[in-house]
Scaffold this active site. Structure first.
Site, PDB file in Angstrom:
ATOM      1  CG  HIS A 113      -0.487   0.481   2.465  1.00 10.68           C
ATOM      2  ND1 HIS A 113      -0.115  -0.360   3.484  1.00 10.68           N
ATOM      3  CD2 HIS A 113      -0.279   1.729   2.927  1.00 10.68           C
ATOM      4  CE1 HIS A 113       0.303   0.361   4.508  1.00 10.68           C
ATOM      5  NE2 HIS A 113       0.213   1.638   4.206  1.00 10.68           N
ATOM      6  CG  ASP A 161      -0.240  -3.719   2.699  1.00  7.60           C
ATOM      7  OD1 ASP A 161       0.357  -3.341   1.676  1.00  7.60           O
ATOM      8  OD2 ASP A 161      -0.579  -2.960   3.629  1.00  7.60           O
ATOM      9  CB  SER A 267       3.203   1.613   6.066  1.00  5.89           C
ATOM     10  OG  SER A 267       1.912   1.612   6.569  1.00  5.89           O
TER      11      SER A 267
HETATM   12  C1  4AZ Z   1       0.003   3.602   8.662  1.00  6.32           C
HETATM   13  O1  4AZ Z   1      -0.729   4.479   8.274  1.00  6.32           O
HETATM   14  C2  4AZ Z   1      -0.368   2.793   9.844  1.00  6.32           C
HETATM   15  N1  4AZ Z   1      -1.735   1.264  14.385  1.00  6.32           N
HETATM   16  C3  4AZ Z   1       0.350   1.679  10.161  1.00  6.32           C
HETATM   17  C4  4AZ Z   1       0.002   0.949  11.271  1.00  6.32           C
HETATM   18  C5  4AZ Z   1      -1.033   1.335  12.071  1.00  6.32           C
HETATM   19  C6  4AZ Z   1      -1.765   2.456  11.767  1.00  6.32           C
HETATM   20  C7  4AZ Z   1      -1.420   3.190  10.650  1.00  6.32           C
HETATM   21  C8  4AZ Z   1      -1.354   0.510  13.269  1.00  6.32           C
HETATM   22  O2  4AZ Z   1       1.057   3.371   8.071  1.00  6.32           O
END
Ligand code: 4AZ
Length: 319
Positions: A113, A161, A267
């Site tokens: 993503h 993902d 992420s």
């Molecule tokens: C993000 O936006 C994201 N709390 C990754 C993990 C979490 C929330 C947002 C988990 O990359």
């Protein structure tokens, strides 16, 4: 008497052998601490435009008063050996928009993503605080060769993902840059439920906050996926993101009390555990979640211990 001294020699030799094997960097998951020189001076830059495509920021507005930092602290440098920054160059600056893991001399594992709205041009390895170049790290930048998304990743669904980034040149491993291990073979059979895992990332230290220039780490507990499925199934967007429910392809991890979590910008980053040989082994890739640090909503990770995921990684990056 002769036997005594022979014994002593044997003990000394065993000790020397132990020291040699301990000091040699392991091929992957190297957990030997990094020594850095003392440095002075700090400057700060801000991390702009964090990845905004996860559930945390699309569709559902998370509640106010989310616990802060998601409970982390500046990461031990040993965890920076395999944690990568993924960046996009634009107008002379680099926007570090996602994280990843170094898995061998040519490939970085990250989240699919991340590439919904961005494209990666550069990967940085061996970094700790990207706001300063005088903190003793020995970071290196690598141009991106190609990006391979998991063939079954189908947005907006959250399954599969995963993405692999091929670097433009090979990485030479050193005491600051070393790949994480993958859970090949029997390693993937080990039950992590209830056990400790560690995540690292330069993402937001609070929900809606900006990224941290200093790599953060936080220890979490691996929960069964059913725990995430129970809470996430109460959300209105559940059927959009998880039409087949949250199952074994997803790793659910958080803190029993809440307050510790991955967040925006983390992420693609690694979730690891330490095996009996004291090697860091990758178990998950930061994917999404509802808010950050909410007790009822642990973070969601692509579960690398699934055989099909390992087969795909092997096919793309290890042949
Ligand atoms: C993000 O936006 C994201 N709390 C990754 C993990 C979490 C929330 C947002 C988990 O990359």
């Amino acid at each position: 008497m002769a036997r005594r001294s022979l014994q002593r020699v044997a003990i000394a030799m065993a000790f020397v052998l132990l020291m040699i094997t301990q000091s040699r960097a392991q091929e992957c998951g190297d957990s030997t601490p990094v020594e850095v020189p003392l440095v002075f001076g700090l400057s700060r830059v801000s991390r702009s435009n964090l990845q905004k495509d996860s559930l945390a920021t699309v569709g559902i507005a998370p509640p106010e008063n989310v616990p802060e930092v998601v409970g982390g602290f500046p990461a031990r440098r040993v965890l920076a050996k395999y944690t990568a920054l993924v960046g996009e160059d634009s107008r002379g600056t680099t926007d570090w928009f996602c994280d990843g893991s170094l898995i061998n001399a040519l490939w970085i594992l990250t989240a699919a993503h991340c590439f919904q709205r961005r494209s990666a041009s550069v990967v940085r390895l061996g970094e700790h605080d990207y706001s300063t170049s005088s903190d003793g790290d020995r970071h290196e930048d690598f141009l991106v060769g190609e990006v391979v998304l998991h063939p079954e990743y189908l947005r907006p669904e959250s399954y599969h993902d995963l993405a692999l980034i091929k670097l433009g040149r090979r990485v030479v491993f050193n005491s600051h840059i070393n790949p994480v291990c993958l859970p090949w073979g029997r390693e993937a059979e080990r039950d992590l439920t209830g056990g400790a895992v560690v995540i690292t990332g330069w993402g937001a230290t609070e929900h809606g906050g900006s990224g941290s220039t200093v790599l953060q780490e936080v220890a979490l507990t691996a929960f069964p996926p059913s725990r995430c499925d129970q809470s996430y199934s109460t959300l209105p967007q559940y059927s959009r993101y998880w039409p087949r429910g949250i199952g074994n392809e997803t790793l659910c991890a958080g803190d029993p009390q809440g307050g510790k979590d991955a967040c925006q910008g983390d992420s693609g980053g690694p979730l690891v555990y330490l095996d009996e040989r004291k090697r860091y082994v990758l178990a998950g890739v930061v994917s999404s979640g509802y808010g950050c640090g909410l007790q009822e909503f642990p973070g969601l990770y692509a579960n690398l211990r699934q055989a099909p995921y390992l087969r795909w990684i092997k096919k793309v990056a290890f042949t």
